[in-house]
Write a protein that holds these residues in place. Structure first.
Motif, PDB file in Angstrom:
ATOM      1  N   GLU A 253      52.931   2.675  10.705  1.00 38.07           N
ATOM      2  CA  GLU A 253      51.280   2.002  11.079  1.00 38.07           C
ATOM      3  C   GLU A 253      50.223   2.589  10.398  1.00 38.07           C
ATOM      4  O   GLU A 253      49.450   1.574   9.564  1.00 38.07           O
ATOM      5  CB  GLU A 253      50.589   2.338  12.565  1.00 38.07           C
ATOM      6  CG  GLU A 253      51.480   1.798  13.642  1.00 38.07           C
ATOM      7  CD  GLU A 253      51.272   0.888  14.171  1.00 38.07           C
ATOM      8  OE1 GLU A 253      50.483  -0.063  13.995  1.00 38.07           O
ATOM      9  OE2 GLU A 253      51.936   0.622  15.763  1.00 38.07           O
ATOM     10  N   THR A 254      50.142   3.344   9.394  1.00 39.20           N
ATOM     11  CA  THR A 254      49.222   3.458   8.358  1.00 39.20           C
ATOM     12  C   THR A 254      49.521   3.216   7.575  1.00 39.20           C
ATOM     13  O   THR A 254      48.590   2.007   7.423  1.00 39.20           O
ATOM     14  CB  THR A 254      49.042   4.859   8.500  1.00 39.20           C
ATOM     15  OG1 THR A 254      49.127   5.796   9.825  1.00 39.20           O
ATOM     16  CG2 THR A 254      48.140   5.776   7.439  1.00 39.20           C
ATOM     17  N   VAL A 255      50.739   2.722   6.991  1.00 41.86           N
ATOM     18  CA  VAL A 255      50.963   2.001   5.665  1.00 41.86           C
ATOM     19  C   VAL A 255      50.475   0.524   6.240  1.00 41.86           C
ATOM     20  O   VAL A 255      49.903  -0.084   4.917  1.00 41.86           O
ATOM     21  CB  VAL A 255      52.386   2.020   5.715  1.00 41.86           C
ATOM     22  CG1 VAL A 255      52.810   1.063   4.258  1.00 41.86           C
ATOM     23  CG2 VAL A 255      52.677   3.561   4.846  1.00 41.86           C
ATOM     24  N   ALA A 256      50.796   0.046   7.112  1.00 40.07           N
ATOM     25  CA  ALA A 256      50.089  -1.729   7.826  1.00 40.07           C
ATOM     26  C   ALA A 256      48.065  -1.565   7.514  1.00 40.07           C
ATOM     27  O   ALA A 256      48.376  -2.953   7.173  1.00 40.07           O
ATOM     28  CB  ALA A 256      50.511  -1.759   8.592  1.00 40.07           C
ATOM     29  N   ALA A 257      47.709  -0.591   8.156  1.00 41.20           N
ATOM     30  CA  ALA A 257      46.727  -0.482   8.389  1.00 41.20           C
ATOM     31  C   ALA A 257      46.019  -0.692   6.938  1.00 41.20           C
ATOM     32  O   ALA A 257      44.973  -0.952   6.469  1.00 41.20           O
ATOM     33  CB  ALA A 257      46.309   0.468   8.826  1.00 41.20           C
ATOM     34  N   GLY A 264      41.768  -7.225   2.981  1.00 46.86           N
ATOM     35  CA  GLY A 264      40.517  -7.777   3.562  1.00 46.86           C
ATOM     36  C   GLY A 264      39.339  -7.265   2.521  1.00 46.86           C
ATOM     37  O   GLY A 264      39.066  -8.320   2.722  1.00 46.86           O
ATOM     38  N   VAL A 265      39.824  -6.813   1.529  1.00 44.44           N
ATOM     39  CA  VAL A 265      38.746  -5.692   1.351  1.00 44.44           C
ATOM     40  C   VAL A 265      38.737  -6.873  -0.466  1.00 44.44           C
ATOM     41  O   VAL A 265      37.840  -8.322  -0.692  1.00 44.44           O
ATOM     42  CB  VAL A 265      38.668  -5.273  -0.432  1.00 44.44           C
ATOM     43  CG1 VAL A 265      37.728  -4.473  -1.218  1.00 44.44           C
ATOM     44  CG2 VAL A 265      38.361  -3.455   0.866  1.00 44.44           C
ATOM     45  N   ARG A 280      48.078 -21.470   5.267  1.00 46.65           N
ATOM     46  CA  ARG A 280      48.742 -21.104   4.193  1.00 46.65           C
ATOM     47  C   ARG A 280      48.492 -19.478   4.548  1.00 46.65           C
ATOM     48  O   ARG A 280      49.559 -19.039   3.986  1.00 46.65           O
ATOM     49  CB  ARG A 280      47.988 -21.400   3.302  1.00 46.65           C
ATOM     50  CG  ARG A 280      48.322 -23.394   2.831  1.00 46.65           C
ATOM     51  CD  ARG A 280      46.860 -24.150   1.244  1.00 46.65           C
ATOM     52  NE  ARG A 280      47.532 -25.260   1.400  1.00 46.65           N
ATOM     53  CZ  ARG A 280      46.690 -25.273   0.959  1.00 46.65           C
ATOM     54  NH1 ARG A 280      45.523 -24.595  -0.342  1.00 46.65           N
ATOM     55  NH2 ARG A 280      46.881 -26.822   0.579  1.00 46.65           N
ATOM     56  N   ARG A 281      47.545 -19.372   4.789  1.00 43.35           N
ATOM     57  CA  ARG A 281      47.520 -17.790   4.500  1.00 43.35           C
ATOM     58  C   ARG A 281      48.415 -17.174   6.193  1.00 43.35           C
ATOM     59  O   ARG A 281      50.063 -16.154   5.779  1.00 43.35           O
ATOM     60  CB  ARG A 281      46.441 -17.500   5.424  1.00 43.35           C
ATOM     61  CG  ARG A 281      45.411 -17.732   3.899  1.00 43.35           C
ATOM     62  CD  ARG A 281      44.198 -16.663   4.591  1.00 43.35           C
ATOM     63  NE  ARG A 281      42.640 -17.024   3.403  1.00 43.35           N
ATOM     64  CZ  ARG A 281      41.658 -16.002   2.861  1.00 43.35           C
ATOM     65  NH1 ARG A 281      41.379 -15.443   3.548  1.00 43.35           N
ATOM     66  NH2 ARG A 281      40.667 -16.540   2.764  1.00 43.35           N
ATOM     67  N   MET A 282      48.704 -18.090   6.591  1.00 48.28           N
ATOM     68  CA  MET A 282      49.935 -17.439   8.238  1.00 48.28           C
ATOM     69  C   MET A 282      51.226 -17.603   7.674  1.00 48.28           C
ATOM     70  O   MET A 282      51.900 -17.077   7.940  1.00 48.28           O
ATOM     71  CB  MET A 282      49.907 -18.675   9.209  1.00 48.28           C
ATOM     72  CG  MET A 282      50.502 -18.489  10.772  1.00 48.28           C
ATOM     73  SD  MET A 282      49.652 -16.641  11.228  1.00 48.28           S
ATOM     74  CE  MET A 282      48.148 -17.156  11.902  1.00 48.28           C
ATOM     75  N   LEU A 283      51.650 -18.617   6.723  1.00 47.87           N
ATOM     76  CA  LEU A 283      52.472 -18.685   6.001  1.00 47.87           C
ATOM     77  C   LEU A 283      53.489 -17.747   5.203  1.00 47.87           C
ATOM     78  O   LEU A 283      54.565 -17.371   5.358  1.00 47.87           O
ATOM     79  CB  LEU A 283      52.652 -20.444   5.717  1.00 47.87           C
ATOM     80  CG  LEU A 283      54.132 -20.604   5.151  1.00 47.87           C
ATOM     81  CD1 LEU A 283      55.337 -20.833   6.152  1.00 47.87           C
ATOM     82  CD2 LEU A 283      54.182 -21.959   4.374  1.00 47.87           C
ATOM     83  N   VAL A 284      52.435 -17.594   4.270  1.00 50.69           N
ATOM     84  CA  VAL A 284      52.676 -16.283   3.927  1.00 50.69           C
ATOM     85  C   VAL A 284      52.519 -14.691   4.771  1.00 50.69           C
ATOM     86  O   VAL A 284      53.462 -14.472   3.817  1.00 50.69           O
ATOM     87  CB  VAL A 284      51.608 -16.064   2.902  1.00 50.69           C
ATOM     88  CG1 VAL A 284      51.802 -14.906   0.892  1.00 50.69           C
ATOM     89  CG2 VAL A 284      51.662 -17.574   1.557  1.00 50.69           C
ATOM     90  N   PHE A 285      51.972 -14.974   5.361  1.00 45.31           N
ATOM     91  CA  PHE A 285      52.065 -13.645   6.308  1.00 45.31           C
ATOM     92  C   PHE A 285      53.861 -13.614   6.999  1.00 45.31           C
ATOM     93  O   PHE A 285      54.306 -12.896   6.868  1.00 45.31           O
ATOM     94  CB  PHE A 285      50.948 -13.726   7.313  1.00 45.31           C
ATOM     95  CG  PHE A 285      51.276 -12.560   8.443  1.00 45.31           C
ATOM     96  CD1 PHE A 285      51.615 -11.683   8.384  1.00 45.31           C
ATOM     97  CD2 PHE A 285      51.949 -12.719  10.257  1.00 45.31           C
ATOM     98  CE1 PHE A 285      51.539 -10.297   9.229  1.00 45.31           C
ATOM     99  CE2 PHE A 285      52.102 -11.694  10.718  1.00 45.31           C
ATOM    100  CZ  PHE A 285      51.851 -10.793  10.557  1.00 45.31           C
ATOM    101  N   ALA A 286      54.383 -15.065   7.820  1.00 48.62           N
ATOM    102  CA  ALA A 286      55.727 -15.144   8.459  1.00 48.62           C
ATOM    103  C   ALA A 286      56.765 -14.424   6.990  1.00 48.62           C
ATOM    104  O   ALA A 286      57.395 -14.234   7.693  1.00 48.62           O
ATOM    105  CB  ALA A 286      55.657 -16.452   8.345  1.00 48.62           C
ATOM    106  N   GLY A 310      50.843  -6.486   5.518  1.00 43.86           N
ATOM    107  CA  GLY A 310      49.553  -6.182   6.263  1.00 43.86           C
ATOM    108  C   GLY A 310      48.718  -6.229   5.152  1.00 43.86           C
ATOM    109  O   GLY A 310      47.758  -7.071   5.750  1.00 43.86           O
ATOM    110  N   CYS A 311      48.836  -7.260   3.814  1.00 39.86           N
ATOM    111  CA  CYS A 311      48.191  -7.166   3.098  1.00 39.86           C
ATOM    112  C   CYS A 311      47.380  -8.488   3.773  1.00 39.86           C
ATOM    113  O   CYS A 311      46.797  -8.757   3.587  1.00 39.86           O
ATOM    114  CB  CYS A 311      48.456  -7.538   1.395  1.00 39.86           C
ATOM    115  SG  CYS A 311      48.407  -5.566   0.773  1.00 39.86           S
ATOM    116  N   MET A 312      47.833  -8.900   4.300  1.00 38.61           N
ATOM    117  CA  MET A 312      47.566 -10.512   4.666  1.00 38.61           C
ATOM    118  C   MET A 312      46.950 -10.632   6.182  1.00 38.61           C
ATOM    119  O   MET A 312      46.711 -11.537   6.679  1.00 38.61           O
ATOM    120  CB  MET A 312      49.201 -11.271   4.646  1.00 38.61           C
ATOM    121  CG  MET A 312      50.013 -12.772   3.395  1.00 38.61           C
ATOM    122  SD  MET A 312      48.014 -13.022   2.073  1.00 38.61           S
ATOM    123  CE  MET A 312      47.839 -13.437   3.172  1.00 38.61           C
TER     124      MET A 312
END
Length: 403
Positions: A253-257, A264-265, A280-286, A310-312
């Motif tokens: 959980e911490t790694v994903a956060a 986000g930054v 497009r962002r959602m597709l990259v996350f998928a 997590g980066c997405m």
């Protein structure tokens, strides 16, 4: 990457004080669930009863969130935020002081406390288009989404510390007092209700607000995304249980956060000079979540996959916030963000239940199979949502949509 966006936000009057007051107001509310669960367990004798109490609290919050948000748009956020915040603190104190012999009353008291959760999140996001414009609006939504990740990490941790070093009762009382003071501070920073421009027609009804070609698509995508988050969280718990070390869940959980904060930054610092479609962002996350399916057998590989996925998270969430804010009339901003909060709570509950059944039936990797499938559905839902265009402002687009 251009970090001047954050410097501009720092210099913009009211941004940092508003964000800081919102974070302080939300922290004790998020910390509440841990001491509340332990209090219910101690009183009722089982974690099953704790789940009933926590569920009642969530149902109360989901039902009332839209009501308070709509009222904030019409009567002004200041009175609504402060009034509900004080009532929430009072009910939390009642919960903390109830004798254990009254444990059967806990679900009712928890539901009433949930009803009075102040619409801090909705009010905060409704304020951004009023005080920030142009490319800085994307940056402030990214900052908001990143700060939310930190709250989800440190809020429950704070609640656990209070339970460990004091007691569930003391933890609830501390949350009640702290939240009441912090919500009062945040409430004092709220503006009066946003006057509605009659030239754009009457205020939208709840039906008109939700069932709109673009807003409906975003709300569906948001619900799918939050269901996916809940599925991943349960999957990480299942991985930890499979390896016989519960600490693994917290590490993942911490790694994903950390990945989400990083994304986000960086996302908020991008110049935003090009047209950007949220799908497009959602597709990259998928795609990144799909990679986690094949990494589920190794904790190290899964950790790497969770960092990448997590980066997405924060950039995608920020893009959804920006789009739904831009595609909603200014006079209904608080209400539409209230709908996202309610939809998120329902999605989280459904996601956890479905993921639990999937993991039991097929194994831990199916938690990520479910998340990937939901992310694909969210992507399809977002295909027809207008993209963000450089230098557009929510006021202009919101006026066009309302007209």
């Amino acid at each position: 990457m251009d970090l001047t966006a954050y410097r501009d936000l720092w210099k913009t009057h009211g941004v940092m004080s508003l964000l800081a007051s919102a974070l302080v107001a939300r922290m004790p509310v998020l910390a509440t669930m841990v001491p509340l669960s332990f209090l219910a367990k101690d009183a009722g004798g089982s974690f099953g009863w704790a789940g009933v109490v926590a569920g009642a609290y969530s149902v109360g919050t989901a039902v009332a969130s839209v009501v308070w948000s709509r009222m904030a748009d019409r009567r002004g956020a200041r009175k609504v935020v402060i009034g509900t915040g004080m009532a929430w603190g009072l009910w939390m104190a009642v919960l903390a002081l109830l004798p254990y012999s009254w444990f059967r009353v806990l679900p009712i008291a928890a539901a009433l406390a949930g009803v009075f959760v102040a619409p801090v999140t909705s009010a905060l996001r409704a304020n951004w288009p009023r005080i920030v414009h142009g490319s800085r609006l994307r940056a402030v939504y990214s900052l908001d989404a990143t700060a939310q990740e930190l709250l989800f990490v440190f809020g429950p941790m704070l609640g656990a510390l209070m339970v460990s070093f004091a007691s569930p009762r003391a933890g609830l009382l501390a949350c009640a007092v702290t939240a009441a003071a912090a919500i009062w501070w945040f409430g004092l920073k709220q503006q009066a209700g946003v006057p509605h421009d009659d030239s754009n027609g009457p205020r939208p009804t709840a039906w008109q607000l939700v069932f709109h070609p673009h807003r409906t698509a975003i709300l569906v995508a948001w619900a799918c995304l939050v269901m996916g988050f809940a599925s991943m969280s349960l999957g990480m718990v299942a991985v930890a249980d499979e390896h016989g070390n519960r600490l693994i869940a917290g590490v993942l959980e911490t790694v994903a956060a950390i990945g989400s904060v990083t994304g986000g930054v960086i996302g908020g610092a991008l110049p935003g000079n090009h047209t950007s479609a949220v799908w497009r962002r959602m597709l990259v996350f998928a795609a990144l979540v799909t990679a986690c399916i094949f990494a589920a057998g190794s904790v190290v590989a899964l950790g790497i996959g969770m960092f990448a996925a997590g980066c997405m998270i924060a950039p995608t969430v920020a893009a959804l916030y920006e789009r739904i804010g831009a595609l909603t009339p200014t006079s209904a901003h608080t209400e539409i963000f209230g709908w996202t909060q309610s939809g998120g709570m329902v999605g989280s509950a459904v996601g956890s239940a479905v993921a639990g059944a999937a993991v039991e039936a097929g194994g831990v990797r199916y938690a990520w199979v479910l998340t990937a499938g939901l992310a694909v559905l969210a992507t399809l839902s977002l295909l027809r949502v207008p993209p963000h265009r450089p230098l557009e402002t929510s006021a202009v687009e919101g006026t066009a949509v309302a007209a």
